[in-house]
Design a protein around this motif. Sequence first.
Motif, PDB file in Angstrom:
ATOM      1  N   ARG A 159      -0.218   1.097  -1.907  1.00  8.61           N
ATOM      2  CA  ARG A 159      -0.278   0.745  -0.488  1.00  8.61           C
ATOM      3  C   ARG A 159      -1.197  -0.468  -0.367  1.00  8.61           C
ATOM      4  NH1 ARG A 159      -2.656   4.912   1.698  1.00  8.61           N
ATOM      5  NH2 ARG A 159      -2.796   5.930  -0.321  1.00  8.61           N
ATOM      6  N   PRO A 213       2.615  -5.128   9.037  1.00  3.09           N
ATOM      7  CA  PRO A 213       3.528  -4.758   7.954  1.00  3.09           C
ATOM      8  C   PRO A 213       4.522  -5.874   7.627  1.00  3.09           C
ATOM      9  CG  PRO A 213       3.805  -3.324   9.886  1.00  3.09           C
ATOM     10  CD  PRO A 213       2.773  -4.314  10.237  1.00  3.09           C
ATOM     11  N   THR A 254       8.173  -6.735   6.400  1.00  2.00           N
ATOM     12  CA  THR A 254       9.461  -6.047   6.321  1.00  2.00           C
ATOM     13  C   THR A 254      10.251  -6.555   5.121  1.00  2.00           C
ATOM     14  OG1 THR A 254      10.334  -7.661   7.857  1.00  2.00           O
ATOM     15  CG2 THR A 254       9.655  -5.563   8.795  1.00  2.00           C
ATOM     16  N   THR A 284      10.175   0.311  -0.276  1.00  2.00           N
ATOM     17  CA  THR A 284       9.096   1.288  -0.205  1.00  2.00           C
ATOM     18  C   THR A 284       9.476   2.601  -0.883  1.00  2.00           C
ATOM     19  OG1 THR A 284       9.918   1.965   1.963  1.00  2.00           O
ATOM     20  CG2 THR A 284       8.129   0.367   1.938  1.00  2.00           C
ATOM     21  N   SER A 344       3.583   0.354   0.251  1.00  2.00           N
ATOM     22  CA  SER A 344       3.770  -0.392   1.489  1.00  2.00           C
ATOM     23  C   SER A 344       3.031  -1.717   1.360  1.00  2.00           C
ATOM     24  CB  SER A 344       3.207   0.393   2.672  1.00  2.00           C
ATOM     25  OG  SER A 344       1.816   0.581   2.485  1.00  2.00           O
ATOM     26  N   ASP A 347       1.121  -4.685   3.795  1.00  2.00           N
ATOM     27  CA  ASP A 347       0.660  -5.319   5.022  1.00  2.00           C
ATOM     28  C   ASP A 347       0.099  -6.682   4.635  1.00  2.00           C
ATOM     29  OD1 ASP A 347       1.323  -3.056   6.370  1.00  2.00           O
ATOM     30  OD2 ASP A 347      -0.727  -2.342   6.684  1.00  2.00           O
ATOM     31  N   TRP A 364      -4.956   1.757   3.030  1.00  2.00           N
ATOM     32  CA  TRP A 364      -4.493   1.006   1.850  1.00  2.00           C
ATOM     33  C   TRP A 364      -5.223   1.517   0.619  1.00  2.00           C
ATOM     34  CZ3 TRP A 364      -6.796  -1.842   6.026  1.00  2.00           C
ATOM     35  CH2 TRP A 364      -5.856  -2.288   6.965  1.00  2.00           C
TER      36      TRP A 364
END
Lengths: 375, 354
Positions: free
Chosen positions: A47, A74, A76, A80, A85, A87, A151
């Motif tokens: 993350r 975030p 796109t 995932t 993820s 950011d 994160w």
Amino acid sequence: MSAPVLDVDAIINDRSTKIVICCGSGGVGKTTASAALAVRAAEAGRRVVVLTIDPARRLAQSLGLGALDNTPAPVTGVDTSAGGSLDAMMLDMKRTFDDVVLAHSTPEKAEMILQNPFYQALSSSFSGTQEYMAMEKLGQLHSQSEADGSWDLIIVDTPPARSALDFLDAPEHLSSLLDGRFLRLLLTPARGPFKLMSVGFNLVSSAMNKVLGTQIITDVKTFVTAFEALFGGFRARAEQTFELLSSEHTTFFVVATPERDALREAAYFVDRLTEEGMPLSGLVINRVHSSTVKVSAERALALAEDLDPADQPIEAMALQRHAALQHVIEREQVLLGRFSSSRPGVARTHVQALPTDVTDLDSLRRVGSLLSAED
Amino acid sequence: MSPAAGSASASAKRPPSRTGHNRVAHGDAAPHGDGIAPLHTLHIVTGKGGTGKTTIAGALATALATEGRRVLLCEVEGRSGISELFETSPLVGAEERRLCRTPAGGEVFGLSIDAEDALLEYLDTFYHLGLAGKALDKFGVVDFATSIAPGLRDVLLTGKVYEAVRRAQANRPNAYHAVVLDAPPTGRIAQFLNVHEAVAGLAKVGPIRGQADSIMRVLRSATTVVHIVTLLEDMPVTETEEAIADLRPTRIKVGTVIANKVTSTPLDTPQLQLAAAGEHPFDVPSLSARQNQSLAEEFATEAARILQERARHATLATFGVPLAEIDFDPAGIDETALFGIADQLAKQRSEEVE
């Protein structure tokens, strides 16, 4: 002499790696490397939040974002499925500084500071503020991930430093500036133990008045008085960040290109990090050239000479370009070889030169796999 | 009122003249040789990081140093870029050391400008603050002032450049026919040069303001020019366009956009398109079919890149600024390569260096 291979995947997949810092001189592809690492780590299940400081908003372009603001948003299009993820955020140094002021002083005092021309200059144009605020923001992101687990990996793309030193020295410089003798004297008018020193100070003070005018001196005094309460906090946080940077959870990647100037800066960086006991993973060498055509430069030129340029202009040009490419490859190998002999043991990974600009997620993935490729 | 009026009339008094005697005006101020000054006496070189800004600044200084001319090459970011380029020991303090004699018979000198040194020198020159200046330094004022005072650092750095340019007009010793500044990168160039703006919020009157006004007059004069170094790649071209737009309100003239590391080829666009598409079968005798194939593939990528370079060149041409192109040198840059680049600059922009 060959250098040990920098195993990028092992580092980003190691859960105990919590902070990755990419540093290097301007124009070496630092932002691209950070973004590619971030995408790769996120798709491997981490993350990730990536912090960029670059004013050219290149990461924004690379990540296909229109604008990055001062908080992580975030990204796109990242896969995932492995549980990760991504950011991304771009540092707004003035806003970060304003937030620090607002968070650590009373509303009245904050207002006074924010309006002061010296504060405005310090927060928008002081050469070390960017580096300092990057560290401040890194501290904030780190505390937030510790607190709520948003994160588990923070990747920082450092400012395009004027010199390799800025990034490590700016926090120290700023805090020593704010804690300097001169400011102490401005804050403490001729009283007590300072009485003796104030003879020299008067000389200084009148010189300053003469050169700058009294209005400026008054502004400085107002600023310093209002800012005093913040001094302690700033210093303490600068020290904390320094500790965070030296911890086993942090690692540094030095980014360079196989060119003389970039490698010189990289060597300087490597030495400095080693000297400070900072955890260095190794070197990312961007834009390394290679060729699959097993023909030497000399032979290519000889072959080109034998061709009739009117008859085979494209072949002739191709052979000349191939010879030039071989020369570039030879020069790069010499430079990298010298680097390895002077700093043996520094691990290295090479990213092959790409024919096109890196502007989307797919090309970032490609850079990511080149970064991790063992060659 | 607006300082514009003042600077406009100042430049009107000294029109750039290709043939006139104005260019010889400070000839006798140059202690060595009798070279005449070039069209522009201050050349500011900027560009995105990694484009070869320092190399081009060095080559331009070399090109300007024609017979009998003395040219000063300055840097302001303390990176020892100049001394590395000329393969010599770092320039320290206020030293103006000769870096080379050019093949044409001119001389190039180097200076690394440091804001703190510049402040102490400034205080000493204008206020005779020898002792007090040292006291200021000891109390951390110099560090404080150059770090924190809005724009002061830039005023000091550009102020030193201004002083070097002014020597010729003021008939001072150690004068130069031209000064070349290896300036900060495109992202910061307008802010760096706009010293006027920088001190505006700080000093409404007083000596610093006066100094900034004088610097600005020289920067905006007809004898000053900014050159932007770029590569024929997407981001450097974008930054070049942005820098031109950023410089416009400062009314400092943009001279030449210099495209560096350009691949030169006699091939025309249709030939490149054919090669890029992989539609041209290679047939080099004495190479195997497989070698021919991989050479064709290697050149397809290269041809596509050259086509992109051409498209970007066309974009640069729309900016309305004269262009120069410097060939890519696969052997890398050293002092001798500089002379080669200087020749290319001199051929393409002869009006600048004559």
